[in-house]
Scaffold this motif. Sequence first.
Motif, short mmCIF file in Angstrom:
data_model
loop_
_atom_site.label_atom_id
_atom_site.label_comp_id
_atom_site.label_asym_id
_atom_site.label_seq_id
_atom_site.Cartn_x
_atom_site.Cartn_y
_atom_site.Cartn_z
N GLN A 179 -5.00 22.65 -8.57
CA GLN A 179 -4.71 22.46 -7.15
C GLN A 179 -5.57 21.38 -6.51
O GLN A 179 -5.10 20.63 -5.66
CB GLN A 179 -4.89 23.78 -6.38
CG GLN A 179 -4.43 23.70 -4.94
CD GLN A 179 -4.18 25.04 -4.29
OE1 GLN A 179 -3.95 25.12 -3.09
NE2 GLN A 179 -4.19 26.11 -5.05
N CYS A 180 -6.82 21.27 -6.92
CA CYS A 180 -7.73 20.34 -6.23
C CYS A 180 -7.73 18.94 -6.85
O CYS A 180 -8.38 18.04 -6.31
CB CYS A 180 -9.14 20.90 -6.17
SG CYS A 180 -9.99 21.02 -7.77
N GLY A 181 -7.02 18.76 -7.96
CA GLY A 181 -7.01 17.46 -8.62
C GLY A 181 -5.92 16.53 -8.14
O GLY A 181 -5.18 16.82 -7.20
N MET A 182 -5.78 15.40 -8.78
CA MET A 182 -4.77 14.38 -8.50
C MET A 182 -4.80 13.92 -7.04
O MET A 182 -3.81 13.93 -6.33
CB MET A 182 -3.38 14.89 -8.88
CG MET A 182 -3.12 14.90 -10.38
SD MET A 182 -3.36 13.27 -11.17
CE MET A 182 -2.11 12.30 -10.36
N GLY A 183 -6.01 13.50 -6.61
CA GLY A 183 -6.16 12.88 -5.30
C GLY A 183 -6.29 13.83 -4.13
O GLY A 183 -6.65 13.41 -3.02
N ARG A 184 -6.04 15.11 -4.35
CA ARG A 184 -5.98 16.07 -3.24
C ARG A 184 -7.25 16.10 -2.40
O ARG A 184 -7.19 16.27 -1.18
CB ARG A 184 -5.67 17.46 -3.82
CG ARG A 184 -5.60 18.62 -2.85
CD ARG A 184 -4.62 18.47 -1.74
NE ARG A 184 -3.26 18.18 -2.15
CZ ARG A 184 -2.27 17.95 -1.29
NH1 ARG A 184 -2.50 17.98 0.02
NH2 ARG A 184 -1.05 17.66 -1.73
N THR A 185 -8.41 15.92 -3.03
CA THR A 185 -9.67 16.03 -2.28
C THR A 185 -10.30 14.67 -1.99
O THR A 185 -11.42 14.59 -1.49
CB THR A 185 -10.69 16.90 -3.03
OG1 THR A 185 -11.03 16.26 -4.27
CG2 THR A 185 -10.14 18.30 -3.29
N GLY A 186 -9.59 13.58 -2.30
CA GLY A 186 -10.08 12.25 -1.94
C GLY A 186 -10.48 11.37 -3.10
O GLY A 186 -10.69 10.17 -2.93
#
Length: 408
Positions: free
Chosen positions: A230-237
Amino acid sequence: MTYKNNHLITRDIFDKVILPVYAPAQFIPVKGKGSRVWDQDGEEYIDFAGGIAVNALGHCHPNLVKALHEQSEKLWHVSNVFTNEPALQLAKKLIDHTFADRVFFANSGAEANEAALKLARHYAIEKYSPYKTKIISFTHSFHGRTFFTVSVGGQAKYSDGFGPKPADIVHVPFNDLDAVKAIIDDHTCAVILEPVQGEGGLTCATPEFLTGVRALCDEFNALLIFDEVQCGMGRTGTLFTYEQYGVTPDILTSAKALGGGFPISAMLTTEAVSSVMHPGVHGTTYGGNPLACAVGCAAFDTINSDEVLAGIYAKRALFIAELEKINQQFDLFSQYKGKGLLLGAELNAKYQGKARDFLNTATQFKVMILNAGTSVLRFTPSLVISDQEIKEGMARFASAVKKVISAY
């Protein structure tokens, strides 16, 4: 855009034909474009849910549509008896931009985590001992719905009621390094964690915690697995969240945004760890599917760009500014959580346990949001959502908040 309601397909059919494990909204989306969705009656919604962090580029992004169309006229499926160009292209992109040397493709986050956990146990057994099988996980974590991954996940409500669970899995409090120290030993094969817990309330790992867990894994020859589904692939910046901590895992899992809406997942690892595997030890029929990987290549290239990644923190700041306007009027939130556009707004004591009420009412005002647990509202919109859409969606959400609060 307007659409004619197809009266042959209505929401009540869901209750008759689908296994009753979901409780979807009463409207049926039929069309999406960017950060907007239309239902059967032509009603327009602003999408702050993003398919639970999947639609990282919104609905029907032209780069993804083009890739899918072009690949659909070439090759759909060959299985892993043969390889294919899109799978090799996507694997190379992932390796070139991460710590990894090897990639395994599957179809969902659960499957990627299943592969990671099997690899960790197999590695420990092959390299050290048949008794080195302990897996350390964390309370409030979520790693998928297969029986193995749901047992490793730290929420018993998802794993209870299905009979005996896989053995040698221990759960300790998240961000509690002393708790990990107390339980880790020479029998531990892996520690698995989400750098930002998704379903568990959007709690971020502290830098000290991740650094300490990495050191403990090194000390006890255990593998460190980062679940970045969920937190990977650009999600957190950043492309992957581990980059922000300066802590490198041995195995990383990715899914959701990896395909921008097309089902695909990946497990990434090093040459050393992958060396214990050989043909037949693990596999999947659909993993590395040419259609999925072609779309994945387009999603990867679009997300992993300065244009997209550089705008995420500003969009987070705008979301929080708009949420704070609502908070000042209604005294609703106690804190904001998560990173980047994996954003949580925790309800204060008065509204604890009421997150679903706000989610359901939001759909009445034509805005789609999520919850993370019972007391955190979750926003996982497109990474390229416009500022105007953020403001418009938040105005609709403010109306929903007003209605919910007036009922108390």
